[in-house]
Scaffold this motif. Sequence first.
Motif, PDB file in Angstrom:
ATOM      1  N   UNK A 117     -38.855  10.236  56.918  1.00  0.00           N
ATOM      2  CA  UNK A 117     -38.947  12.007  56.496  1.00  0.00           C
ATOM      3  C   UNK A 117     -37.847  13.377  57.279  1.00  0.00           C
ATOM      4  N   UNK A 177     -40.494  15.578  50.496  1.00  0.00           N
ATOM      5  CA  UNK A 177     -41.765  15.047  49.965  1.00  0.00           C
ATOM      6  C   UNK A 177     -41.772  12.972  49.730  1.00  0.00           C
ATOM      7  N   UNK A 178     -40.662  13.126  49.423  1.00  0.00           N
ATOM      8  CA  UNK A 178     -40.372  11.544  49.309  1.00  0.00           C
ATOM      9  C   UNK A 178     -39.382  10.731  50.372  1.00  0.00           C
ATOM     10  N   UNK A 179     -39.739   9.690  50.332  1.00  0.00           N
ATOM     11  CA  UNK A 179     -38.978   8.311  51.446  1.00  0.00           C
ATOM     12  C   UNK A 179     -37.245   9.402  51.167  1.00  0.00           C
ATOM     13  N   UNK A 197     -36.327   9.496  46.884  1.00  0.00           N
ATOM     14  CA  UNK A 197     -36.629   9.079  45.359  1.00  0.00           C
ATOM     15  C   UNK A 197     -36.468   9.645  44.392  1.00  0.00           C
ATOM     16  N   UNK A 198     -36.817  11.476  45.234  1.00  0.00           N
ATOM     17  CA  UNK A 198     -35.847  12.381  43.962  1.00  0.00           C
ATOM     18  C   UNK A 198     -35.311  13.190  43.928  1.00  0.00           C
TER      19      UNK A 198
ATOM     20  N   UNK B  84     -48.367   4.692  51.889  1.00  0.00           N
ATOM     21  CA  UNK B  84     -47.567   5.457  50.834  1.00  0.00           C
ATOM     22  C   UNK B  84     -46.908   4.701  49.575  1.00  0.00           C
ATOM     23  N   UNK B  87     -42.543   4.621  46.052  1.00  0.00           N
ATOM     24  CA  UNK B  87     -42.366   5.145  44.455  1.00  0.00           C
ATOM     25  C   UNK B  87     -41.314   4.513  44.228  1.00  0.00           C
ATOM     26  N   UNK B  88     -40.461   3.839  43.774  1.00  0.00           N
ATOM     27  CA  UNK B  88     -38.823   2.980  43.351  1.00  0.00           C
ATOM     28  C   UNK B  88     -39.594   2.113  42.940  1.00  0.00           C
ATOM     29  N   UNK B 151     -48.059  11.215  45.051  1.00  0.00           N
ATOM     30  CA  UNK B 151     -46.794  11.717  44.447  1.00  0.00           C
ATOM     31  C   UNK B 151     -46.563  12.294  43.507  1.00  0.00           C
ATOM     32  N   UNK B 153     -48.216  15.539  43.298  1.00  0.00           N
ATOM     33  CA  UNK B 153     -48.120  17.054  44.459  1.00  0.00           C
ATOM     34  C   UNK B 153     -46.599  17.220  45.196  1.00  0.00           C
ATOM     35  N   UNK B 154     -46.192  19.143  44.988  1.00  0.00           N
ATOM     36  CA  UNK B 154     -45.299  18.849  45.307  1.00  0.00           C
ATOM     37  C   UNK B 154     -45.357  19.216  46.836  1.00  0.00           C
ATOM     38  N   UNK B 155     -44.931  19.024  47.678  1.00  0.00           N
ATOM     39  CA  UNK B 155     -43.904  19.408  49.229  1.00  0.00           C
ATOM     40  C   UNK B 155     -44.993  20.327  49.039  1.00  0.00           C
TER      41      UNK B 155
END
Lengths: 445, 280
Positions: A117, A177-179, A197-198, B84, B87-88, B151, B153-155
Motif C-alpha cells: 500500500x 486501493x489494491x496491492x 492491480x487496477x 485480503x 485479486x489477480x 474489492x 468498494x472504492x477506496x
Amino acid sequence: MGAGLGGHKGVWGAWPWCLRTQPCSQAADIISTVEFNHTGELLATGDKGGRVVIFQREQESKNQPHRRGEYNVYSTFQSHEPEFDYLKSLEIEEKINKIRWLPQQNAAYFLLSTNDKTVKLWKVSERDKRPEGYNLKDEDGRLRDPSMITVLRVPVLRPMDLMVEATPRRVFANAHTYHINSISVNSDYETYMSADDLRINLWNFEITNQSFNIVDIKPANMEELTEVITAAEFHPHHCNTFVYSSSKGTIRLCDMRAAALHSSHFFEEPEDPSNRSFFSEIISSISDVKFSHSGRYIMTRDYLTVKVWDLNMENRPIETYQVHDYLRSKLCSLYENDCIFDKFECVWNGSDSVIMTGSYNNFFRMFDRNTKRDVTLEASRENSKPRAILKPRKVCVGGKRRKDEISVDSLDFSKKILHTAWHPSENIIAVAATNNLYIFQDKVN
Amino acid sequence: MAVVLSLLLHGLLLSSMGEEEGLHQTQFLDTMFVRGLKRKCFDGEEDIEGTLAGIKAIPSYNLQRQSLLDMSLVKLQLCHMLVEPNLCRSVLIANTVRQIQEEMTQDGTWQMINTQSTGQASLDRLVSTDILCRSSRDQAEGKQGTAYGTLSKDFESDQAQDSSETISTASAVQAPRNLQSNVWEMESPQENKGNFQKSLDQIFETLENKSPNTVEDLFSEVDNSYYDLDTMLTGMMSNTKMGHCDSLETFSSPTNTASNSNCKSDLNDLDHIVEILVES
C-alpha cells in the motif's frame, strides 16, 4: 563489461560461472525482492518481514585480491511495519514487494521501497566523522557550566567508526486501493510510478500528498472485472513512455503525452489453438515486464516462457524461450497447489545479450540471445562451495534418466526462485532462494 | 451428494496445505489437461504421457472438467478466508470457472437433469449448480453482493455498511491462518441449520420431474453424518470475514417458484454467478 555467454571458451557443459562470495547470506525471512543499484556497487534485498538489507561490494585491494567483488552487509533497516486497516479490518502486510534505486546524485544513496500500500523513499548515508570540541557541552553531551568556560575553541571533525544510517525521507501513502505490484523510477529522476492491480499512479518525489492517476482499468461494475495489471515499468530513456502488462498476457505501451489514457501500442501474441486448455489464460498471465537497457526491446515472463518483443512489432514476440516446458503436462496439479500463480521475474544482463529467470527446485535459467544457447543452474548450499564452479543441471522429461539428471516428479516446488538481479555492467548475479541470497560471479573476472 | 462434498473438502484441505504437498494428488487429472485437450473421453490415448502407475481407470472428460470446476470454486471460497485475497489470482480462477461453464453450457451438460450419468453423479452436479444458481438468483433480485465488498468498494467510498461485518472480520483476522482448523470448526447456529434445510428443500423441488428412484436415493442418503458434513462446510464459510454470512443467507433465502432448470440454462445468471465470485 557484460560479455555474452558465447564469449567464454571451453565446452558448453562446463559453465564458467564461479561462486565468488560466501555460499549464501541467510536472511531472517523470505527474500521478496533483489535489486542492484545503477553502478552495481550496492545490492538491496527486501524481505517478507519488511526489512531492507543493503550489501556493498568490497573495493579492490592489493592485499586481498581474491576478495575483490565480495558483497558484504552495508546497512540493514526496517522499511515497513505491519499495519492494520481499521476501515476494512484487514491487515496490511509489511512484505517488501519491490525496491528501486535512484541514480546517485550526491554522496547519499536513495531508494524506493514499497509494500502492498505504501511507497517510501529512503536515504542511506554514511557518517565517518563527528564533531568534537563543542564549547557549551562536553564530549558526553552534558552541558558545561558557562562560568567554567575560559577559552573558546572551534569544534573539529574527527574520524569515527563508519556508521551507515537510513532515514525515511518521503512516505507516499493512501493512494492505492489494491496491492502495489510495481514501482519504476522515471528517467527524468523527478517522478516515478506505482502500479497496483487496477491503477497506475504517477508521483513527484517532492510531493507526497498527491499523485496523478495515469492508468485505470477498474470497470464501472466490478462484476465485469476479467483482467488486472501485473507489472509496469518506465522506458529507460524516454520519460513519457511506459509499459504495463496484464493477466491476460497483453502488454500496453503508453505515451503520457497522449491526451487520452488509452495505450498507444498493444502487444499480444495470438493464441496457439493446438495448445488451448482451461489453463491457457492463467499461464499466459505476465508476471514481469522489463525494458532492455537499450530501450529497444521488452522482455515478458509468463508461467512457462520468457518472450522478447521488439517495440516496433506488436503482433508477436521476436524471441520465445521455454523456461520449463516439462511443466506443461502438470498444469492441473500446479493449479491445485497454487504454484501456477507463482510470479517469476526476469532480468537482462548489462549488454542485453543474455536474459535470466528463475524456476523451481532452486533452478534458474539463462538464455543467450545471440548464440541461442541456454543453461540451467542451481542455487543451493549443498551443491555450492565458495569459488566452486556451478554445474549445469538438466531435467529429465521422460525415458531414461541419466546420472546427474533430475526427473520432473522429483522437483521441489516449494523451492522457487522468483527474484534475481544482474549487475548493470559485469557478470555478477544475485539469486534469491527463499531465505538465502546467492551471489555468483563469472570466473573470468 | 457426499461425493462432491468430499471432493470439495479434499480440494480445500489440499489447498490449505499449500504447495509443499507435492503434485501426486492430481497427477491423474494432469493427463486430461495436457497439450491439445480434446473434448472427448480419454481412454489411454497417445496424448497421455508420463506415468499412470496405479491408475486403474481414467475419469471421463466431463468428470475431469467437473473436478476442475469444483476445485476452482473451493479456491474462490478460500479466497474469502484470507486476510485480503490476491485479486489477480481470484480473477484468473474466476475466468477459469467462467470458461468451464461456457463450455458446459455449449455441451448441454450444464443442466440439472443429466440422464446419462448415474443418480449419484447427477446429485453431485445438482448440489454445486444449485448453490451457484441460488446466488445468481439473488443477484438478479438485486441483493448486493456484500460478501465480496472488499474489492468492489472504492477506496474513498463510504464503508459504513461494513461496520456490521467488522466484528466477524476482526475475529477472522485474528483466527489462525491454518485453514484446516477453520474447516473443522463446528459452527452450527440455528440459522445454518435452517439454511441447510431450505437448500435441501430446493434440491428436492427440482427433483420432482426426476424418476422416483432417484428421489428415494436422495432421501436415503440424508442421514446425520451428511448433515454434519454440510453444516460444517457452511459453518466454515460463515466463520470467514467480510459478510460471507451474507452469502450464506443468499443461499438460504426462499427461492422463486421458477424452476431451477430455467436458471441453469440462462447464461446471464451464470455470468452473475461468476461475477459474484470475481468480486471475491
